[in-house]
Scaffold this active site. Structure first.
Site: not given
Length: 442
Positions: A80, A280
């Site tokens: 992440d 992201d």
């Protein structure tokens, strides 16, 4: 994953001094992890009315495998770039689907009492994400260096899940840590502080959604056989929260435009598509302003479903069109085969959802990033990007010098992407598959 910061600051006293560790089984100055592809079905959604945006349900997740503690305990966490803290042990029973619960239970657990090097920091905090959240207890322990039977990254601070909601895996947040968003060293910081890497830079190639080989993340290095052409350099923009320069630091890049290239090679660019974009990897779909969402719906002749996603015929996956994202002089052309995902046996959707808010901002998640190779350089606050390809492995160490990545050129021909991610469902339309082959080789 977009992280909500706590209202209080965490102050840690880190245990021990930074160590300069010799490498074993990896090239000096870098450390690489395979990026695992984990699939789960979007069926049996756990909602009271069974209506939820399927784009929020990760049917394909990208994870890395860590060995934590003494002796090492194997756990898997979502890779992440949209958050900056590492934590493990989600509450599997609260996962969004039954399939994700099964995957969660099989992903490994870290049991603090079974590690002789575990230290409890005595601090508990709640972390909120765009979907779901976690209450974690902070710990300190060692993380084994890949390729080594004994060398470890010492005294790493991370969280152990106490209670989580709608999260099937722990999270490996690799955003900006100490001095930006945190008052302790995160994983990226520790790799540099303990001499594993020469800079706080890393590169990611997620790999195509139909690739069996998976992808790779290289801390402190670049794989020149995972992209084509040169790496283009961009500034890592400061916080872009609702037009303010305050807030958490993330990987913001200036996007020049969004457009499409149809299967018959007609190109178009959408108006008002210049805006900051967040890179992201923790977001399954990409989020774009409503007017771009509407334009894509029109160009794909997509149907707006009750769950908020844009449904298209599954046969479109095999067509040779692209969704085009331009940054400066670089255009990343995302093939239909990567931008469209099959969420259920007879249900396919574009990898996009509308982003709400008064300011034009984009979140470019996995539906975009699996077609890009990105270098995230925290040392110099730069981002580097090229088109993702996979033609082998050639890992190169990155120094901390400004622009070091510009000296590395991708070794892959543009057409080689064909062999890295052939859609499994091309058999739906064999004639379209032939056109798709020729388009990728152009």
């Amino acid at each position: 994953m977009m992280l909500a910061l706590a209202d209080f600051q965490l102050v840690f006293t880190l245990v021990g001094a930074a160590l300069a560790l010799p490498m074993s089984g990896t090239k000096k100055g870098l450390m690489s992890f395979p990026v695992l592809h984990k699939r789960s079905q979007a069926l049996n959604l756990r909602t009271k009315d069974n209506v939820v945006a399927l784009g929020n349900v990760s049917t394909l997740s990208y994870l890395i495998r860590l060995q934590i503690g003494t002796p090492p305990q194997l756990v898997e966490v979502v890779l992440d770039t949209g958050s900056f803290e590492l934590w493990v042990d989600p509450t599997c029973a609260t996962a969004a689907t039954e399939s994700q619960e099964e995957k969660c239970n099989a992903s490994g657990r870290y049991v603090p009492s079974m590690s002789s090097t575990y230290v409890n920091k005595g601090v508990i905090q709640h972390i909120g994400y765009g979907k779901g959240g976690a209450e974690i207890s902070y710990a300190v322990d060692d993380i084994l260096v890949p390729g080594s039977n004994s060398e470890a990254l010492r005294n790493v601070v991370f969280g152990v899940g106490l209670n989580t909601n709608e999260l099937a895996w722990g999270v490996g947040g690799i955003g900006h840590g100490y001095g930006f968003n945190l008052h302790y060293n995160n994983l990226v910081d520790e790799l540099h502080a303990q001499g594993i890497t020469q800079s706080k830079a890393f590169s990611i190639g997620l790999g195509g959604q139909y690739s069996e080989a998976g992808g790779v993340i290289i801390f402190g290095g670049v794989d020149t056989m995972k992209f084509s052409g040169k790496l283009h350099k961009f500034d890592n923009m400061p916080p872009q929260i609702e037009g303010s320069k305050e807030g958490p630091w993330r990987y913001w890049i200036q996007m020049k435009s969004v457009g499409v290239t149809t299967p018959n090679s007609v190109m178009s660019t959408y108006e008002y598509s210049t805006m900051p974009a967040l890179l992201d990897t923790g977001s399954t779909w990409s989020y774009l302003p409503q007017h771009i969402f509407d334009s894509l719906q029109d160009d794909f002749n997509a149907t707006l479903s009750e769950d908020g996603s844009l449904e298209v015929p599954c046969s479109m996956i095999a067509q040779p069109g692209t969704v085009d994202f331009t940054f400066g002089e670089l255009t990343i052309q995302v093939p239909y085969s990567e931008f469209i995902s099959q969420l259920e046996p007879e249900y396919c959707a574009l990898g996009i959802l509308p982003r709400k808010g008064p300011y034009d901002r984009a979140v470019l998640g996995d539906s975009f990033l699996r077609s890009a190779y990105v270098v995230f350089d925290q040392t110099n606050q730069h981002l580097y990007m090229a088109s993702y390809r996979d033609c082998g492995t050639n890992e190169q160490t990155l120094s901390g010098e400004v622009g070091a990545a510009l000296n590395l050129t991708g070794q892959c021909h543009t057409g080689l992407r064909l062999f890295a991610s052939i859609p499994m469902c091309w058999v739906i339309a064999p004639s379209a598959f032939v056109l798709w082959v020729f388009a990728l080789l152009l």
